[in-house]
Design a protein around this motif. Sequence first.
Motif, short mmCIF file in Angstrom:
data_model
loop_
_atom_site.label_atom_id
_atom_site.label_comp_id
_atom_site.label_asym_id
_atom_site.label_seq_id
_atom_site.Cartn_x
_atom_site.Cartn_y
_atom_site.Cartn_z
N GLY A 50 82.40 128.91 76.92
CA GLY A 50 82.73 128.36 75.80
C GLY A 50 82.06 128.73 74.39
O GLY A 50 82.23 127.89 73.14
N LEU A 51 80.92 129.57 74.57
CA LEU A 51 80.06 130.08 73.27
C LEU A 51 80.73 130.44 72.35
O LEU A 51 81.67 131.52 72.60
N GLN A 52 80.66 130.19 71.07
CA GLN A 52 81.41 130.80 69.96
C GLN A 52 80.33 131.01 68.78
O GLN A 52 79.49 130.21 68.84
N ASP A 53 80.62 132.00 67.67
CA ASP A 53 79.83 131.97 66.55
C ASP A 53 78.46 132.25 67.00
O ASP A 53 77.53 131.80 66.33
N PHE A 54 78.06 132.67 68.10
CA PHE A 54 76.48 133.40 68.47
C PHE A 54 76.38 134.57 67.88
O PHE A 54 76.72 135.86 68.24
N ALA A 55 75.37 134.42 66.79
CA ALA A 55 74.98 135.63 66.27
C ALA A 55 74.03 136.69 67.01
O ALA A 55 72.80 136.07 67.35
N GLY A 56 74.31 137.97 67.26
CA GLY A 56 73.50 138.59 67.86
C GLY A 56 73.43 139.79 67.03
O GLY A 56 73.66 140.08 65.88
N ILE A 57 72.60 141.02 67.64
CA ILE A 57 72.36 142.15 66.92
C ILE A 57 73.66 142.92 67.14
O ILE A 57 73.67 144.01 66.23
N ASP A 58 74.40 142.91 68.07
CA ASP A 58 75.82 143.72 68.12
C ASP A 58 76.76 142.99 67.38
O ASP A 58 77.85 143.49 67.67
N ASP A 73 86.86 142.91 65.33
CA ASP A 73 86.87 142.40 64.32
C ASP A 73 85.40 141.90 63.83
O ASP A 73 84.97 141.62 62.48
N SER A 74 84.43 141.67 64.84
CA SER A 74 83.12 141.10 64.61
C SER A 74 81.98 142.04 64.78
O SER A 74 80.87 141.95 64.23
N ALA A 75 82.15 143.02 65.58
CA ALA A 75 81.14 143.88 66.17
C ALA A 75 80.86 144.73 64.81
O ALA A 75 81.69 145.44 64.14
N VAL A 88 69.26 148.36 60.26
CA VAL A 88 70.11 148.48 59.13
C VAL A 88 71.53 148.47 59.63
O VAL A 88 71.80 149.09 60.56
N ALA A 89 72.48 147.79 58.98
CA ALA A 89 74.08 147.98 59.26
C ALA A 89 74.36 149.55 58.91
O ALA A 89 73.96 150.12 57.88
N ALA A 90 75.10 150.00 59.80
CA ALA A 90 75.81 151.37 59.54
C ALA A 90 77.13 151.26 59.38
O ALA A 90 78.10 152.19 59.21
N SER A 91 77.91 149.78 59.43
CA SER A 91 79.28 149.54 59.21
C SER A 91 79.24 148.24 58.83
O SER A 91 78.58 147.67 58.81
N ARG A 92 80.39 147.81 58.43
CA ARG A 92 80.89 146.54 58.14
C ARG A 92 81.36 145.89 59.45
O ARG A 92 81.77 146.77 60.40
N PRO A 93 81.91 144.53 59.48
CA PRO A 93 82.32 144.15 60.95
C PRO A 93 83.77 144.82 61.11
O PRO A 93 84.31 145.22 60.24
N GLY A 94 83.96 145.10 62.49
CA GLY A 94 85.01 145.92 62.94
C GLY A 94 84.93 147.38 62.88
O GLY A 94 85.81 148.19 63.07
N GLY A 95 83.73 147.97 62.39
CA GLY A 95 83.39 149.26 62.51
C GLY A 95 83.71 149.95 60.97
O GLY A 95 83.69 151.25 60.89
N LYS A 96 84.01 148.99 60.10
CA LYS A 96 84.69 149.66 58.74
C LYS A 96 83.73 150.38 58.35
O LYS A 96 82.41 149.89 58.01
N PRO A 97 83.81 151.41 57.15
CA PRO A 97 82.73 151.75 56.67
C PRO A 97 81.86 150.99 55.47
O PRO A 97 82.50 150.17 54.99
#
Length: 98
Positions: A50-58, A73-75, A88-97
């Motif tokens: 039931g866990l949702q909105d759990f912020a992790g490093i991935d 859409d979230s990774a 540091v981030a290498a992409s936006r959510p969903g792997g977008k540049p």
Amino acid sequence: MAFVSIRKSASVVPTSMSGYSWDPTAIVVSAFQKLGPEATAEQIRAYIAGLQDFAGIDGTYDFRRDQHGLGNDSAIVVKWSPAKEDIVAASRPGGKPL
């Protein structure tokens, strides 16, 4: 971010292997924090399901949609920056540049 600050305080450089284990460990620890140290395996399974909105490093986990918890859409892709001594981030959510 706790992942980086804990490793910095111990003078440990993060590796991909330590990153892979961070989120699952944090999720189980959060289950015990919520349910207490006597939680059963079934209680922990139900908590995670039931866990949702759990912020992790991935990314942000939502186990209601599937047992992996991370949707496309979230990774995000992250990388270690030696110059910043931080992740540091290498992409936006969903792997977008970026």
